[in-house]
Write an enzyme that holds these catalytic residues in place. Structure first.
Site, PDB file in Angstrom:
ATOM      1  N   THR A  95      -5.788  10.000  -2.087  1.00  0.00           N
ATOM      2  CA  THR A  95      -6.099   9.248  -3.305  1.00  0.00           C
ATOM      3  C   THR A  95      -7.548   8.787  -3.283  1.00  0.00           C
ATOM      4  O   THR A  95      -7.963   8.114  -2.330  1.00  0.00           O
ATOM      5  CB  THR A  95      -5.187   8.001  -3.423  1.00  0.00           C
ATOM      6  N   LYS A 170      -2.654   9.117 -10.670  1.00  0.00           N
ATOM      7  CA  LYS A 170      -2.286   8.429  -9.424  1.00  0.00           C
ATOM      8  C   LYS A 170      -2.706   6.950  -9.473  1.00  0.00           C
ATOM      9  O   LYS A 170      -1.983   6.070  -8.996  1.00  0.00           O
ATOM     10  CB  LYS A 170      -2.940   9.150  -8.233  1.00  0.00           C
ATOM     11  N   LYS A 238      -7.976  -0.020  -1.611  1.00  0.00           N
ATOM     12  CA  LYS A 238      -8.882   1.057  -2.065  1.00  0.00           C
ATOM     13  C   LYS A 238      -8.451   1.584  -3.436  1.00  0.00           C
ATOM     14  O   LYS A 238      -9.260   1.701  -4.353  1.00  0.00           O
ATOM     15  CB  LYS A 238      -8.868   2.178  -1.017  1.00  0.00           C
TER      16      LYS A 238
HETATM   17  P1  NAP Z   1      -3.576   7.636   7.622  1.00  0.00           P
HETATM   18  O1  NAP Z   1      -2.297   7.627   8.352  1.00  0.00           O
HETATM   19  O2  NAP Z   1      -4.538   6.506   7.845  1.00  0.00           O
HETATM   20  O3  NAP Z   1      -4.312   9.030   7.894  1.00  0.00           O
HETATM   21  C1  NAP Z   1      -5.626   9.265   7.466  1.00  0.00           C
HETATM   22  C2  NAP Z   1      -6.042  10.629   7.972  1.00  0.00           C
HETATM   23  O4  NAP Z   1      -7.370  10.913   7.509  1.00  0.00           O
HETATM   24  C3  NAP Z   1      -6.099  10.728   9.514  1.00  0.00           C
HETATM   25  O5  NAP Z   1      -5.667  12.004   9.892  1.00  0.00           O
HETATM   26  C4  NAP Z   1      -7.593  10.539   9.791  1.00  0.00           C
HETATM   27  O6  NAP Z   1      -8.014  11.130  11.013  1.00  0.00           O
HETATM   28  C5  NAP Z   1      -8.177  11.303   8.625  1.00  0.00           C
HETATM   29  N1  NAP Z   1      -9.563  10.908   8.324  1.00  0.00           N
HETATM   30  C6  NAP Z   1      -9.994   9.753   7.773  1.00  0.00           C
HETATM   31  N2  NAP Z   1     -11.326   9.765   7.642  1.00  0.00           N
HETATM   32  C7  NAP Z   1     -11.755  10.959   8.107  1.00  0.00           C
HETATM   33  C8  NAP Z   1     -13.022  11.572   8.213  1.00  0.00           C
HETATM   34  N3  NAP Z   1     -14.126  10.945   7.798  1.00  0.00           N
HETATM   35  N4  NAP Z   1     -13.090  12.812   8.763  1.00  0.00           N
HETATM   36  C9  NAP Z   1     -11.973  13.465   9.183  1.00  0.00           C
HETATM   37  N5  NAP Z   1     -10.732  12.937   9.092  1.00  0.00           N
HETATM   38  C10 NAP Z   1     -10.627  11.696   8.561  1.00  0.00           C
HETATM   39  O7  NAP Z   1      -3.331   7.648   6.017  1.00  0.00           O
HETATM   40  P2  NAP Z   1      -2.138   8.270   5.153  1.00  0.00           P
HETATM   41  O8  NAP Z   1      -1.130   7.217   4.888  1.00  0.00           O
HETATM   42  O9  NAP Z   1      -1.722   9.567   5.722  1.00  0.00           O
HETATM   43  O10 NAP Z   1      -2.902   8.475   3.752  1.00  0.00           O
HETATM   44  C11 NAP Z   1      -3.789   9.561   3.499  1.00  0.00           C
HETATM   45  C12 NAP Z   1      -4.154   9.533   2.009  1.00  0.00           C
HETATM   46  O11 NAP Z   1      -2.960   9.640   1.228  1.00  0.00           O
HETATM   47  C13 NAP Z   1      -4.850   8.267   1.545  1.00  0.00           C
HETATM   48  O12 NAP Z   1      -5.765   8.583   0.519  1.00  0.00           O
HETATM   49  C14 NAP Z   1      -3.701   7.426   0.980  1.00  0.00           C
HETATM   50  O13 NAP Z   1      -4.151   6.477   0.034  1.00  0.00           O
HETATM   51  C15 NAP Z   1      -2.847   8.512   0.351  1.00  0.00           C
HETATM   52  N6  NAP Z   1      -1.406   8.229   0.199  1.00  0.00           N
HETATM   53  C16 NAP Z   1      -0.694   7.584   1.173  1.00  0.00           C
HETATM   54  C17 NAP Z   1       0.661   7.354   0.985  1.00  0.00           C
HETATM   55  C18 NAP Z   1       1.510   6.628   2.003  1.00  0.00           C
HETATM   56  O14 NAP Z   1       2.614   6.168   1.647  1.00  0.00           O
HETATM   57  N7  NAP Z   1       1.091   6.515   3.248  1.00  0.00           N
HETATM   58  C19 NAP Z   1       1.298   7.809  -0.173  1.00  0.00           C
HETATM   59  C20 NAP Z   1       0.555   8.494  -1.118  1.00  0.00           C
HETATM   60  C21 NAP Z   1      -0.789   8.702  -0.928  1.00  0.00           C
HETATM   61  P3  NAP Z   1      -7.862  10.293  12.409  1.00  0.00           P
HETATM   62  O15 NAP Z   1      -6.465  10.582  12.897  1.00  0.00           O
HETATM   63  O16 NAP Z   1      -8.914  10.860  13.290  1.00  0.00           O
HETATM   64  O17 NAP Z   1      -8.100   8.842  12.091  1.00  0.00           O
END
Ligand code: NAP
Length: 292
Positions: A95, A170, A238
């Protein structure tokens, strides 16, 4: 089609597992390499960089935190564009904002790379179960090419329109999600003050007009004191920030979203950014102790 996946966090890991299970050949990359191990054992090739993912794939999916992170994996050192060839399709499923989506599409077009914004909703539960709702912006013919891959991760796949319209949709979704959570945390804070039986409150909220995913999935976690993230509080802050920016550009006033943003800003400030969005209950406890 050979699929690449970048970002194996709470969402990305189960989403990429579902792509593997659907039979696609998968190349994955995660900045913190250890998190890719479960995928390797399932048969994925673990790449050393986003560039290598692009070299080995026809479609590259990103599920990273924010717009600047997508920018880094695309155009940074050893980024996707270094390994891309014309015809590659890049899908951003995290997102961020319609502006980021439009700028990625424009910059990638110079490399002959197609872009779709395809954010998701349904939480970590939907990611594990392959039941996400996916909203897609970009060229319709490009969407049709990758639709079967999206079907491996989601149940409801909606083509919204031009590039950026998936992200806009979204942000609307997040307004409802956030205000719902504020309502739940607020009701639970009062219930605790009033000494209400939370089990009975859950039965009532989850069966009547107040029912929602927030109530069904997150209320039991709050009751158990389990504040680990399905969805990190910092990520919701965010999203609300992008929703408010979009509103401001369109001269729309969103007082409840502004309040939700402020509450999540405070929650992040007191140290709960990496906890789940439902840890908002802690802010209410904090408010209580401040007023006493
Ligand atoms: P998360 O668990 O914090 O995972 C974030 C991922 O992004 C990790 O693999 C991280 O790598 C990687 N990352 C972040 N910055 C990076 C960079 N500069 N270069 C390379 N890799 C990077 O978050 P998540 O919950 O999976 O969410 C991911 C996205 O989906 C976000 O935009 C969130 O808003 C959206 N989303 C989340 C949900 C939910 O329920 N969780 C639902 C819908 C949408 P590292 O492992 O190295 O930190």
């Amino acid at each position: 089609m050979r699929v690449g996946f970048i970002g194996l966090g709470i969402m990305g890991l189960p989403m990429s597992m579902n792509i593997l299970k659907a039979g696609y050949q998968l190349t994955a990359y995660n900045r913190t390499r250890s998190k890719a191990e479960p995928l390797r054992s399932l048969g994925a090739y673990i790449a050393n960089s986003p560039r290598e993912v692009a070299e080995r794939s026809d479609v590259v999916i990103a599920m990273v935190t924010d717009g600047p992170d997508v920018e880094e994996i695309l155009f940074g050192r050893e980024g996707v564009v270094e390994g891309a060839r014309p015809g590659l399709i890049f899908i951003d499923m995290g997102t961020n904002s319609p502006e980021y989506a439009r700028s990625f599409a424009e910059r990638l077009s110079k490399y002959g790379v197609e872009f779709l914004d395809a954010p998701v909703t349904g939480g970590d539960k939907g990611a594990r179960e392959g039941t996400l709702t996916i909203m897609v912006g970009g060229k319709y013919e490009v969407f049709k090419k990758v639709e079967p891959i999206l079907r491996a991760m989601g149940r409801t796949i909606i083509y919204v329109g031009d590039v950026g319209s998936g992200q806009l949709m979204k942000l609307l979704n997040q307004i409802v999600v956030a205000i719902n959570m504020v309502a739940l945390a607020e009701a639970m804070a009062l219930a605790r003050k009033a000494g209400i039986d939370e089990e009975k409150l859950y039965q009532i909220l989850s069966s009547g007009a107040a029912n929602s995913f927030t109530v069904q999935y997150y209320m039991p976690k709050i009751m158990k004191g389990d504040l680990e993230p399905g969805f990190r509080a910092a990520h919701l802050k965010k999203d609300l920030g992008y929703a408010l920016k979009t509103a401001s550009k369109l001269s729309a006033k969103l007082p409840a979203t502004e309040l939700a943003y402020k509450l999540y800003e405070d929650l992040v400030r007191i140290g709960y950014g990496e906890k789940g969005t439902h840890s908002l209950i802690k802010l209410y406890e904090n408010l209580k102790s401040r007023s006493e």
